[in-house]
Each structure stands twice: as C-alpha cells, then as structure tokens.
Design a protein around this motif. Structure first.
Motif, PDB file in Angstrom:
ATOM      1  N   MET A  94      31.803 -29.197  30.874  1.00  0.00           N
ATOM      2  CA  MET A  94      31.736 -28.677  29.526  1.00  0.00           C
ATOM      3  C   MET A  94      30.515 -29.192  28.793  1.00  0.00           C
ATOM      4  SD  MET A  94      34.226 -27.646  27.023  1.00  0.00           S
ATOM      5  CE  MET A  94      35.357 -26.462  27.092  1.00  0.00           C
ATOM      6  N   GLY A  95      30.087 -30.371  29.132  1.00  0.00           N
ATOM      7  CA  GLY A  95      28.931 -30.960  28.479  1.00  0.00           C
ATOM      8  C   GLY A  95      27.676 -30.152  28.703  1.00  0.00           C
ATOM      9  N   ASN A  96      27.609 -29.535  29.886  1.00  0.00           N
ATOM     10  CA  ASN A  96      26.448 -28.726  30.216  1.00  0.00           C
ATOM     11  C   ASN A  96      26.376 -27.507  29.294  1.00  0.00           C
ATOM     12  OD1 ASN A  96      24.182 -27.977  31.558  1.00  0.00           O
ATOM     13  ND2 ASN A  96      25.242 -27.147  33.346  1.00  0.00           N
ATOM     14  N   TRP A  97      27.520 -26.869  29.039  1.00  0.00           N
ATOM     15  CA  TRP A  97      27.573 -25.731  28.137  1.00  0.00           C
ATOM     16  C   TRP A  97      27.220 -26.139  26.714  1.00  0.00           C
ATOM     17  CZ3 TRP A  97      27.897 -20.825  29.560  1.00  0.00           C
ATOM     18  CH2 TRP A  97      28.379 -20.533  30.829  1.00  0.00           C
ATOM     19  N   HIS A  98      27.707 -27.264  26.312  1.00  0.00           N
ATOM     20  CA  HIS A  98      27.447 -27.752  24.964  1.00  0.00           C
ATOM     21  C   HIS A  98      25.952 -28.029  24.800  1.00  0.00           C
ATOM     22  CE1 HIS A  98      28.304 -29.513  21.127  1.00  0.00           C
ATOM     23  NE2 HIS A  98      27.767 -30.683  21.483  1.00  0.00           N
ATOM     24  N   HIS A  99      25.350 -28.617  25.783  1.00  0.00           N
ATOM     25  CA  HIS A  99      23.927 -28.917  25.756  1.00  0.00           C
ATOM     26  C   HIS A  99      23.111 -27.610  25.749  1.00  0.00           C
ATOM     27  CE1 HIS A  99      20.205 -30.995  26.389  1.00  0.00           C
ATOM     28  NE2 HIS A  99      19.999 -30.424  27.574  1.00  0.00           N
ATOM     29  N   GLU A 100      23.515 -26.598  26.549  1.00  0.00           N
ATOM     30  CA  GLU A 100      22.830 -25.288  26.613  1.00  0.00           C
ATOM     31  C   GLU A 100      22.950 -24.582  25.274  1.00  0.00           C
ATOM     32  OE1 GLU A 100      20.489 -22.510  28.497  1.00  0.00           O
ATOM     33  OE2 GLU A 100      21.152 -24.397  29.347  1.00  0.00           O
ATOM     34  N   TYR A 101      24.110 -24.665  24.667  1.00  0.00           N
ATOM     35  CA  TYR A 101      24.326 -24.046  23.356  1.00  0.00           C
ATOM     36  C   TYR A 101      23.379 -24.645  22.323  1.00  0.00           C
ATOM     37  CZ  TYR A 101      26.533 -23.081  18.848  1.00  0.00           C
ATOM     38  OH  TYR A 101      26.768 -22.714  17.543  1.00  0.00           O
ATOM     39  N   GLY A 102      23.231 -25.966  22.311  1.00  0.00           N
ATOM     40  CA  GLY A 102      22.345 -26.649  21.367  1.00  0.00           C
ATOM     41  C   GLY A 102      20.900 -26.219  21.554  1.00  0.00           C
ATOM     42  N   LYS A 103      20.465 -26.074  22.799  1.00  0.00           N
ATOM     43  CA  LYS A 103      19.093 -25.639  23.067  1.00  0.00           C
ATOM     44  C   LYS A 103      18.872 -24.202  22.587  1.00  0.00           C
ATOM     45  CE  LYS A 103      17.270 -26.475  27.099  1.00  0.00           C
ATOM     46  NZ  LYS A 103      17.084 -26.687  28.562  1.00  0.00           N
ATOM     47  N   LEU A 104      19.830 -23.329  22.875  1.00  0.00           N
ATOM     48  CA  LEU A 104      19.702 -21.922  22.458  1.00  0.00           C
ATOM     49  C   LEU A 104      19.725 -21.792  20.932  1.00  0.00           C
ATOM     50  CD1 LEU A 104      21.905 -20.039  25.087  1.00  0.00           C
ATOM     51  CD2 LEU A 104      19.417 -20.002  24.876  1.00  0.00           C
ATOM     52  N   LYS A 105      20.559 -22.614  20.275  1.00  0.00           N
ATOM     53  CA  LYS A 105      20.637 -22.575  18.818  1.00  0.00           C
ATOM     54  C   LYS A 105      19.316 -23.031  18.206  1.00  0.00           C
ATOM     55  CE  LYS A 105      23.383 -24.044  14.906  1.00  0.00           C
ATOM     56  NZ  LYS A 105      24.478 -24.854  14.413  1.00  0.00           N
ATOM     57  N   ALA A 106      18.727 -24.093  18.752  1.00  0.00           N
ATOM     58  CA  ALA A 106      17.448 -24.593  18.237  1.00  0.00           C
ATOM     59  C   ALA A 106      16.340 -23.559  18.464  1.00  0.00           C
ATOM     60  CB  ALA A 106      17.105 -25.912  18.925  1.00  0.00           C
ATOM     61  N   LYS A 107      16.369 -22.916  19.615  1.00  0.00           N
ATOM     62  CA  LYS A 107      15.366 -21.886  19.906  1.00  0.00           C
ATOM     63  C   LYS A 107      15.516 -20.708  18.956  1.00  0.00           C
ATOM     64  CE  LYS A 107      13.275 -19.592  23.837  1.00  0.00           C
ATOM     65  NZ  LYS A 107      13.303 -19.379  25.263  1.00  0.00           N
ATOM     66  N   MET A 108      16.754 -20.346  18.667  1.00  0.00           N
ATOM     67  CA  MET A 108      17.029 -19.247  17.746  1.00  0.00           C
ATOM     68  C   MET A 108      16.529 -19.584  16.347  1.00  0.00           C
ATOM     69  SD  MET A 108      18.455 -16.316  17.648  1.00  0.00           S
ATOM     70  CE  MET A 108      19.374 -15.199  16.701  1.00  0.00           C
ATOM     71  N   GLU A 109      16.743 -20.791  15.902  1.00  0.00           N
ATOM     72  CA  GLU A 109      16.271 -21.206  14.575  1.00  0.00           C
ATOM     73  C   GLU A 109      14.741 -21.202  14.530  1.00  0.00           C
ATOM     74  OE1 GLU A 109      18.125 -24.937  13.661  1.00  0.00           O
ATOM     75  OE2 GLU A 109      20.117 -24.041  13.512  1.00  0.00           O
ATOM     76  N   ALA A 110      14.085 -21.653  15.615  1.00  0.00           N
ATOM     77  CA  ALA A 110      12.624 -21.687  15.658  1.00  0.00           C
ATOM     78  C   ALA A 110      12.062 -20.264  15.620  1.00  0.00           C
ATOM     79  CB  ALA A 110      12.152 -22.424  16.913  1.00  0.00           C
ATOM     80  N   LEU A 111      12.678 -19.341  16.342  1.00  0.00           N
ATOM     81  CA  LEU A 111      12.231 -17.939  16.337  1.00  0.00           C
ATOM     82  C   LEU A 111      12.431 -17.303  14.965  1.00  0.00           C
ATOM     83  CD1 LEU A 111      13.488 -16.701  19.834  1.00  0.00           C
ATOM     84  CD2 LEU A 111      11.115 -16.997  19.099  1.00  0.00           C
ATOM     85  N   SER A 112      13.552 -17.587  14.333  1.00  0.00           N
ATOM     86  CA  SER A 112      13.807 -17.060  12.987  1.00  0.00           C
ATOM     87  C   SER A 112      12.785 -17.585  11.998  1.00  0.00           C
ATOM     88  CB  SER A 112      15.212 -17.426  12.513  1.00  0.00           C
ATOM     89  OG  SER A 112      16.181 -16.793  13.284  1.00  0.00           O
ATOM     90  N   LYS A 113      12.482 -18.897  12.106  1.00  0.00           N
ATOM     91  CA  LYS A 113      11.497 -19.516  11.232  1.00  0.00           C
ATOM     92  C   LYS A 113      10.119 -18.897  11.486  1.00  0.00           C
ATOM     93  CE  LYS A 113       9.809 -24.131  10.015  1.00  0.00           C
ATOM     94  NZ  LYS A 113       9.862 -25.547  10.375  1.00  0.00           N
ATOM     95  N   SER A 114       9.754 -18.713  12.734  1.00  0.00           N
ATOM     96  CA  SER A 114       8.469 -18.105  13.088  1.00  0.00           C
ATOM     97  C   SER A 114       8.387 -16.675  12.560  1.00  0.00           C
ATOM     98  CB  SER A 114       8.288 -18.128  14.603  1.00  0.00           C
ATOM     99  OG  SER A 114       7.119 -17.478  14.969  1.00  0.00           O
TER     100      SER A 114
END
Length: 160
Positions: free
Chosen positions: A1-21
């Motif tokens: 489950m930790g792997n999914w949680h870590h993947e979710y955090g990376k995707l969320k950060a990438k999504m925020e960076a794209l929105s900001k860009s």
C-alpha cells in the motif's frame, strides 16, 4: 500500500506543477515568480509562438497549393468544355451548310426569280398607261408576276 501512497503523492505534485505552469502561461499568478523565472516563461512563450506561426504558415501554404491545383484543374476542364462547344458548333455549322447546299442543288431554280426582272426598284402603286404600248407593258409585267415563284400575298400589291 505504501507504494500506491507514494505514487499518488508524486502524481498529485505533478498535477499541481502542471496547473501552476498552465496558470503562468495564461498570464495568471505571475507575482510570485522571480525575474529569472519570468524570463524563462517569456522564452518559452516566444518559442511556442514561433512554432505556432510556423505551423500556421505551413497550413496557409498547403491550402494555397491545394487551391492552385484546383484552379489548374478547373482551367483544364474549362478548356476541354470550350473545345467540345467549338466542335459542336462546327459540326452544327457543317450540317446546316450541307442542308443548305442540298436544298440549293435539289431545286432547279432559286425559290423566287422574276423572269426578265427589271434591275430597278419601284415602290408604290403600279399605274397603267393609257397607251397601247402601256397596255402591252402591263400585260407583260402581269405575265412575269404570274410566272414567278413569289407567294400570293407578295403579289397582291402588283395585281393592282
């Protein structure tokens, strides 16, 4: 489950960076950017505009080329149709000429000829002379009229 949680955090950060860009590219929330970041954004926008203009010019050139091809094809089609029309007109003229020549050769004399026709033109009523010579002329004129091939309606004013 930790792997999914870590993947979710990376995707969320990438999504925020794209929105900001995206907001920055749209000219929103620029007050938080440094001078260097603004220059990078400006360069990125300039490069994007160059690509957009290049693509637009290519599309315009392609459409112009396509229109020129269509124009050339229409010109060729018009030339072909013009040739067909001229050929039909020539054929029609030859047919009409052949019919006319056939009509001329089939009749032994022209459609209307007055025998011993006088080359002068007389307009108005025919007046008879009271002399014997005049009576002879009138009889001769009447004979010429009767022997002609003119239709009766054209002869009515000659008969007095």
């Amino acid at each position: 489950m930790g792997n999914w949680h870590h993947e979710y955090g990376k995707l969320k950060a990438k999504m925020e960076a794209l929105s900001k860009s995206q907001r920055h590219l749209m000219g929103e929330q620029l007050d938080t950017l440094s001078l260097r970041e603004l220059q990078q954004l400006e360069n990125q926008l300039d490069n994007s505009l160059k690509h957009i203009r290049s693509r637009k010019n290519q599309v315009l050139l392609d459409s112009i080329s396509e229109l020129q091809k269509k124009e050339k094809a229409l010109q060729e089609q018009n030339k072909s149709l013009e040739k067909q029309i001229l050929e039909k007109q020539k054929a029609k003229a030859l047919t009409q000429q052949a019919h006319w020549e056939q009509a001329q050769t089939s009749s032994s004399s022209p459609p209307f000829i007055l025998a011993d026709a006088n080359p002068t033109l007389n307009i108005g009523c025919y007046q008879r002379r009271a002399t014997i010579e005049g009576e002879v002329e009138a009889v001769e004129a009447q004979a010429r009229i009767n022997n002609s091939m003119l239709p009766p309606w054209m002869l009515s004013h000659f008969n007095g």
